[in-house]
Design a protein around this motif. Structure first.
Motif, PDB file in Angstrom:
ATOM      1  N   GLY A  89       0.690  -1.340  -0.092  1.00 16.04           N
ATOM      2  CA  GLY A  89       0.229   0.327   0.062  1.00 16.04           C
ATOM      3  C   GLY A  89       0.664   1.236   0.488  1.00 16.04           C
ATOM      4  O   GLY A  89       2.061   1.470  -0.812  1.00 16.04           O
ATOM      5  N   VAL A  90       0.852   2.054   0.907  1.00 16.98           N
ATOM      6  CA  VAL A  90       1.086   3.178   0.876  1.00 16.98           C
ATOM      7  C   VAL A  90       2.892   3.272   1.081  1.00 16.98           C
ATOM      8  O   VAL A  90       3.130   3.841   1.105  1.00 16.98           O
ATOM      9  N   ALA A  91       2.663   2.858   2.491  1.00 18.84           N
ATOM     10  CA  ALA A  91       4.008   1.752   2.300  1.00 18.84           C
ATOM     11  C   ALA A  91       5.190   1.332   1.817  1.00 18.84           C
ATOM     12  O   ALA A  91       6.250   1.828   2.030  1.00 18.84           O
ATOM     13  N   GLU A  92       4.680   0.938   0.971  1.00 16.86           N
ATOM     14  CA  GLU A  92       5.052   0.071  -0.158  1.00 16.86           C
ATOM     15  C   GLU A  92       5.747   1.252  -1.279  1.00 16.86           C
ATOM     16  O   GLU A  92       7.084   1.070  -1.648  1.00 16.86           O
ATOM     17  N   LEU A  93       4.631   2.384  -0.982  1.00 21.87           N
ATOM     18  CA  LEU A  93       5.081   3.529  -2.316  1.00 21.87           C
ATOM     19  C   LEU A  93       6.406   4.405  -1.321  1.00 21.87           C
ATOM     20  O   LEU A  93       7.520   4.742  -1.812  1.00 21.87           O
ATOM     21  N   GLY A  94       6.053   4.274  -0.608  1.00 18.30           N
ATOM     22  CA  GLY A  94       7.533   4.788   0.403  1.00 18.30           C
ATOM     23  C   GLY A  94       8.280   4.756   0.837  1.00 18.30           C
ATOM     24  O   GLY A  94       9.712   5.314   0.243  1.00 18.30           O
ATOM     25  N   PHE A  95       7.842   3.305   0.560  1.00 14.75           N
ATOM     26  CA  PHE A  95      10.093   1.792   0.334  1.00 14.75           C
ATOM     27  C   PHE A  95      10.606   1.981  -0.826  1.00 14.75           C
ATOM     28  O   PHE A  95      11.626   2.265  -1.016  1.00 14.75           O
ATOM     29  N   LEU A  96       9.399   2.562  -1.909  1.00 15.10           N
ATOM     30  CA  LEU A  96       9.904   2.935  -3.458  1.00 15.10           C
ATOM     31  C   LEU A  96      10.492   3.825  -3.093  1.00 15.10           C
ATOM     32  O   LEU A  96      11.615   4.222  -3.677  1.00 15.10           O
ATOM     33  N   LEU A  97      10.388   4.282  -2.668  1.00 14.70           N
ATOM     34  CA  LEU A  97      11.135   6.283  -3.117  1.00 14.70           C
ATOM     35  C   LEU A  97      11.967   5.815  -2.246  1.00 14.70           C
ATOM     36  O   LEU A  97      13.126   7.084  -2.667  1.00 14.70           O
ATOM     37  N   LEU A  98      11.778   5.860  -0.806  1.00 18.93           N
ATOM     38  CA  LEU A  98      13.112   5.973  -0.027  1.00 18.93           C
ATOM     39  C   LEU A  98      14.025   5.089  -0.391  1.00 18.93           C
ATOM     40  O   LEU A  98      15.048   6.055  -0.332  1.00 18.93           O
ATOM     41  N   ALA A  99      14.289   4.172   0.147  1.00 20.04           N
ATOM     42  CA  ALA A  99      14.365   2.940   0.435  1.00 20.04           C
ATOM     43  C   ALA A  99      15.439   2.461  -1.703  1.00 20.04           C
ATOM     44  O   ALA A  99      16.726   2.658  -1.720  1.00 20.04           O
ATOM     45  N   VAL A 100      14.259   2.178  -2.484  1.00 19.28           N
ATOM     46  CA  VAL A 100      15.259   2.050  -3.666  1.00 19.28           C
ATOM     47  C   VAL A 100      15.350   3.312  -4.102  1.00 19.28           C
ATOM     48  O   VAL A 100      16.701   3.432  -4.996  1.00 19.28           O
ATOM     49  N   GLY A 101      15.055   4.156  -4.482  1.00 23.66           N
ATOM     50  CA  GLY A 101      15.357   5.213  -5.023  1.00 23.66           C
ATOM     51  C   GLY A 101      16.064   6.068  -4.340  1.00 23.66           C
ATOM     52  O   GLY A 101      17.417   6.163  -5.517  1.00 23.66           O
ATOM     53  N   PHE A 102      15.863   7.379  -3.386  1.00 24.03           N
ATOM     54  CA  PHE A 102      16.414   7.518  -2.401  1.00 24.03           C
ATOM     55  C   PHE A 102      17.943   7.635  -3.147  1.00 24.03           C
ATOM     56  O   PHE A 102      19.163   7.798  -2.401  1.00 24.03           O
ATOM     57  N   CYS A 103      17.232   5.739  -1.737  1.00 22.37           N
ATOM     58  CA  CYS A 103      18.946   5.023  -0.462  1.00 22.37           C
ATOM     59  C   CYS A 103      19.535   4.465  -2.630  1.00 22.37           C
ATOM     60  O   CYS A 103      21.397   4.808  -2.194  1.00 22.37           O
ATOM     61  N   GLY A 104      19.265   3.794  -3.466  1.00 30.93           N
ATOM     62  CA  GLY A 104      19.703   3.793  -3.920  1.00 30.93           C
ATOM     63  C   GLY A 104      20.535   4.806  -4.877  1.00 30.93           C
ATOM     64  O   GLY A 104      21.767   4.672  -5.448  1.00 30.93           O
ATOM     65  N   GLY A 105      19.928   6.160  -5.104  1.00 37.03           N
ATOM     66  CA  GLY A 105      20.895   7.210  -5.834  1.00 37.03           C
ATOM     67  C   GLY A 105      21.825   7.817  -5.044  1.00 37.03           C
ATOM     68  O   GLY A 105      22.702   8.223  -5.888  1.00 37.03           O
ATOM     69  N   LEU A 106      22.014   7.485  -3.610  1.00 32.46           N
ATOM     70  CA  LEU A 106      23.000   8.593  -3.050  1.00 32.46           C
ATOM     71  C   LEU A 106      24.120   7.699  -2.945  1.00 32.46           C
ATOM     72  O   LEU A 106      25.008   7.844  -2.727  1.00 32.46           O
TER      73      LEU A 106
END
Length: 137
Positions: free
Chosen positions: A75-92
């Protein structure tokens, strides 16, 4: 998984990845400029440690995100995980730049420092991930 859900997930990863990548770039730019002002070869010495900083920060943030949202969120937590863990941390974080830093240290004749940098990068990343998990739990 529907096409709409997949596209929303891809957008979340893209937005997070852009933010993480820009932060990594900014950290390196600011750090390189400061190092260059301090000494003529300061930017060469600072370069690997700026990558180290970005990777350490990404591991710490990832620990917090996983503790708060879980790695199997929905749900919403999955979208947050995708945004922060996969996207942000992956890009950083950047394994490829860390690997290049190790090779450049070896080319400059700093074999012992390259091994220390490699081990410190891996060890610190794992430790900060754990610290993030503990703090956020």
């Amino acid at each position: 998984m529907s096409v709409g859900t997949f596209l929303l997930g891809a957008v979340m990863v893209a937005i997070g990845g852009a933010g993480g990548s820009v932060l990594r770039w900014w950290l390196r730019e600011v750090g390189m400029r400061r190092a260059a002002r301090r000494s003529s070869d300061g930017d060469l010495r600072a370069k690997p440690w700026l990558t180290f900083l970005a990777n350490a920060l990404a591991c710490f943030v990832l620990g917090i995100v996983v503790a708060r949202l879980g790695s199997a969120a929905s749900g919403v937590a999955e979208l947050g995980f995708l945004l922060l863990a996969v996207g942000f941390c992956g890009g950083l974080s950047t394994l490829s730049t860390a690997a290049l830093d190790v090779v450049e240290l070896i080319r400059r004749g700093s074999f012992a420092l390259s091994v220390a940098y490699f081990l410190l990068t891996i060890g610190t990343g794992m430790a900060l991930l754990w610290v993030g998990l503990v703090i956020a739990s």
